[in-house]
Design a protein around this motif. Structure first.
Motif, PDB file in Angstrom:
ATOM      1  N   ILE B  46       1.005  -1.232   0.165  1.00  0.00           N
ATOM      2  CA  ILE B  46      -0.007   0.156  -0.061  1.00  0.00           C
ATOM      3  C   ILE B  46       0.974   1.114   0.034  1.00  0.00           C
ATOM      4  CG2 ILE B  46      -1.632   1.312   1.190  1.00  0.00           C
ATOM      5  CD1 ILE B  46      -2.647  -1.449   2.598  1.00  0.00           C
ATOM      6  N   GLY B  48       0.516   5.299  -0.104  1.00  0.00           N
ATOM      7  CA  GLY B  48      -0.453   6.375   0.118  1.00  0.00           C
ATOM      8  C   GLY B  48      -0.044   7.423  -0.949  1.00  0.00           C
ATOM      9  N   PHE B  86       9.415  -8.826   1.129  1.00  0.00           N
ATOM     10  CA  PHE B  86       8.852  -7.461   1.477  1.00  0.00           C
ATOM     11  C   PHE B  86       9.552  -6.379   0.876  1.00  0.00           C
ATOM     12  CE2 PHE B  86       5.290  -8.518   4.488  1.00  0.00           C
ATOM     13  CZ  PHE B  86       5.468  -9.986   4.654  1.00  0.00           C
ATOM     14  N   THR B 116       3.487   8.483   0.168  1.00  0.00           N
ATOM     15  CA  THR B 116       4.113   7.964   1.492  1.00  0.00           C
ATOM     16  C   THR B 116       4.907   6.572   1.309  1.00  0.00           C
ATOM     17  OG1 THR B 116       2.244   6.436   1.960  1.00  0.00           O
ATOM     18  CG2 THR B 116       1.832   8.620   2.186  1.00  0.00           C
ATOM     19  N   PRO B 117       5.659   6.266   2.229  1.00  0.00           N
ATOM     20  CA  PRO B 117       6.465   5.072   2.255  1.00  0.00           C
ATOM     21  C   PRO B 117       5.401   3.877   2.230  1.00  0.00           C
ATOM     22  CG  PRO B 117       7.202   6.295   4.227  1.00  0.00           C
ATOM     23  CD  PRO B 117       5.976   7.110   3.549  1.00  0.00           C
ATOM     24  N   PRO B 118       5.988   2.851   1.602  1.00  0.00           N
ATOM     25  CA  PRO B 118       5.230   1.597   1.558  1.00  0.00           C
ATOM     26  C   PRO B 118       4.932   0.826   2.821  1.00  0.00           C
ATOM     27  CG  PRO B 118       7.354   1.190   0.397  1.00  0.00           C
ATOM     28  CD  PRO B 118       7.230   2.657   0.798  1.00  0.00           C
ATOM     29  N   ALA B 119       3.656   0.382   2.953  1.00  0.00           N
ATOM     30  CA  ALA B 119       3.460  -0.652   3.818  1.00  0.00           C
ATOM     31  C   ALA B 119       2.999  -1.709   3.299  1.00  0.00           C
ATOM     32  CB  ALA B 119       2.275  -0.020   4.793  1.00  0.00           C
ATOM     33  N   ILE B 120       3.709  -2.948   3.893  1.00  0.00           N
ATOM     34  CA  ILE B 120       3.466  -4.196   3.231  1.00  0.00           C
ATOM     35  C   ILE B 120       2.663  -5.238   4.018  1.00  0.00           C
ATOM     36  CG2 ILE B 120       4.564  -5.889   1.611  1.00  0.00           C
ATOM     37  CD1 ILE B 120       6.672  -3.268   2.491  1.00  0.00           C
ATOM     38  N   PHE B 121       1.721  -5.994   3.387  1.00  0.00           N
ATOM     39  CA  PHE B 121       0.998  -6.725   4.307  1.00  0.00           C
ATOM     40  C   PHE B 121       1.128  -8.267   3.784  1.00  0.00           C
ATOM     41  CE2 PHE B 121      -1.271  -4.515   7.382  1.00  0.00           C
ATOM     42  CZ  PHE B 121      -1.091  -3.055   6.765  1.00  0.00           C
TER      43      PHE B 121
END
Lengths: 124, 159, 153
Positions: B46, B48, B86, B116-121
């Motif tokens: 994700i 942003g 990731f 925004t910086p990435p968030a990984i799930f």
């Protein structure tokens, strides 16, 4: 290149470190280390005195733009290539104002980075 | 956001995905009308978007697809650690978003969008929802697997 | 950077406590821990990205009990039993309010932009919100708890 040129990679992505090694080592460059952020990058530059730095823009702790301000001042003989996924005109102008005139977009082809690295070292 | 603007943004994002995936993995991905991630385990990145348009981009793929793709990114070597998967997927998504916003920011001649910086799930039966956005999906299929780019923006904000 | 991390930590603690209290609930800050870059996820996770003035991520993690308790409070005490779309929407709104409240408390020359909240749920989840280690704040909420991980790039 007459002598082995030392390259320091300042990038928080292990993929980019590998990609830079793949691009430059066959051309005779020696990729000495990878700093995960600008702060460690400055410390490593002090340690290795590299001929060339590839510098990412977006990094934790200290980003590329802030690191560049220090690197350009403290290591005037070291050439810098800025690498970034963002390559808009605003960023390019920011880099130029800092005295960095070489910019490569990510992802890059090996021969593209190698060409730029050789050009930078020849002072072009 | 008006429809023309959204169409332009989607066009840039689609183009960015195609060019970045080709450059990274030397593999061509074709746009599909629709597809689903048919692996139980999947990974999603994700990123942003803020600025004159507020939203987010989600890059979603099956876990096997992600491992296969990142192996190619890693010069054909399997990744050493789970964490590297990731990091590599985040880098892939970052490049797609970076290239898209470069196109968009250059078109408008000023920095209009920030990422925004990435968030990984990663997980089993992963479900992602951003309640405040209207989203459209771009589907890509290639011989290395399938990817979905879910692009959403908030309605009625500054455009 | 250290100063910014501490500022953000304090802002998140104050904001969480204040926003929770708006819904007739009370929470208390328990502790902070340093996280590895890769961590397990909670039942429901809400991520909000920061950019422009401050780059980073905020990730709120809720077990089901905390999710239902918070949204129930937001809805004036309505009994809730499932994490359905309405609960997810409420959690997103809560996290948005909390993050916005925290950001306002920070002194920044440039505007700090927030991305919309995205909720992630699933089984056997792993999460990474930063390439550098993140920090996590733990809150007690009656007989349940929730946490907020944060990182600055």
């Amino acid at each position: 290149m007459n002598k082995e040129c030392k390259v320091l990679v300042i990038d928080d992505s292990p993929f980019v470190f590998k990609a830079v090694k793949k691009a430059l080592e066959p051309e005779g460059f020696c990729v000495v280390d990878n700093a995960p952020n600008g702060q460690v990058g400055i410390e490593m530059a002090q340690q290795y005195k590299p001929d060339l730095i590839t510098l990412d823009v977006t990094m934790p702790v200290l980003d590329g733009i802030e690191a560049a301000k220090v690197l350009v001042k403290d290591f005037p003989d070291t050439k810098i290539i800025m690498l970034s996924a963002m390559g808009d005109d605003l960023l390019l102008n920011q880099a130029k104002e800092l005295g960095i005139s070489h910019f490569v977009s990510k992802p890059f082809k090996s021969d593209e980075l190698a060409k730029v690295a050789l050009k930078v070292l020849e002072g072009k | 956001m008006n429809k023309d603007k959204l169409d332009t943004v989607m066009k840039y994002i689609s183009s960015a995905f195609e060019s970045v995936s080709l450059e990274l993995a030397e593999s061509e991905y074709k746009k599909a009308d629709s597809l689903s991630i048919d692996e139980e385990n999947s990974v999603a990145v994700i990123i942003g978007i803020a600025g004159t348009m507020k939203g987010r981009i989600i890059l979603h793929s099956g876990l096997k697809t992600a491992y296969g793709f990142t192996k190619i990114m890693n010069c054909g070597d399997p990744l050493d650690k789970k964490e590297d998967l990731f990091l590599y997927m985040a880098e892939f998504a970052n490049m797609i978003c970076g290239r898209s916003t470069t196109y968009i920011n250059n078109e408008f001649k000023e920095r209009k969008l920030w990422l925004t910086p990435p968030a990984i799930f990663a997980g089993k039966n992963l479900q992602l929802v951003t309640p405040t956005v209207c989203s459209e999906q771009l589907f890509f299929s290639g011989d290395k697997g399938k990817f979905i780019l879910d692009v959403g923006f908030e309605e009625g904000k500054k455009s | 950077m250290t100063c910014q991390l501490t500022d953000l930590k304090n802002a998140l603690v104050e904001a969480s406590t204040e926003v929770i209290s708006m819904f007739g609930l009370s929470c208390s800050f328990v502790k902070e821990s340093e996280e590895k870059s890769l961590n397990s996820g909670e039942d429901i996770n809400v991520v909000i990205g920061l950019s422009n003035g401050l780059k980073g991520n905020i990730l709120a993690g809720f077990p089901k009990s905390a999710a239902l308790k918070i949204v129930s409070g937001m809805m004036g005490g309505t009994e809730l039993s499932d994490v359905d779309d309405m609960v997810k929407s409420g959690l997103g709104e809560f996290t948005n309010m909390m993050s916005g409240n925290a950001i306002i408390r920070l002194k920044s020359d440039k505007l700090i932009e927030l991305s919309p909240p995205t909720l992630a749920s699933g089984e056997d989840m792993f999460v990474m919100i930063s390439r550098a280690p993140a920090r996590k704040l733990f809150f007690k909420l009656g007989d349940t708890e929730f946490n907020i991980a944060y990182c600055i790039e």
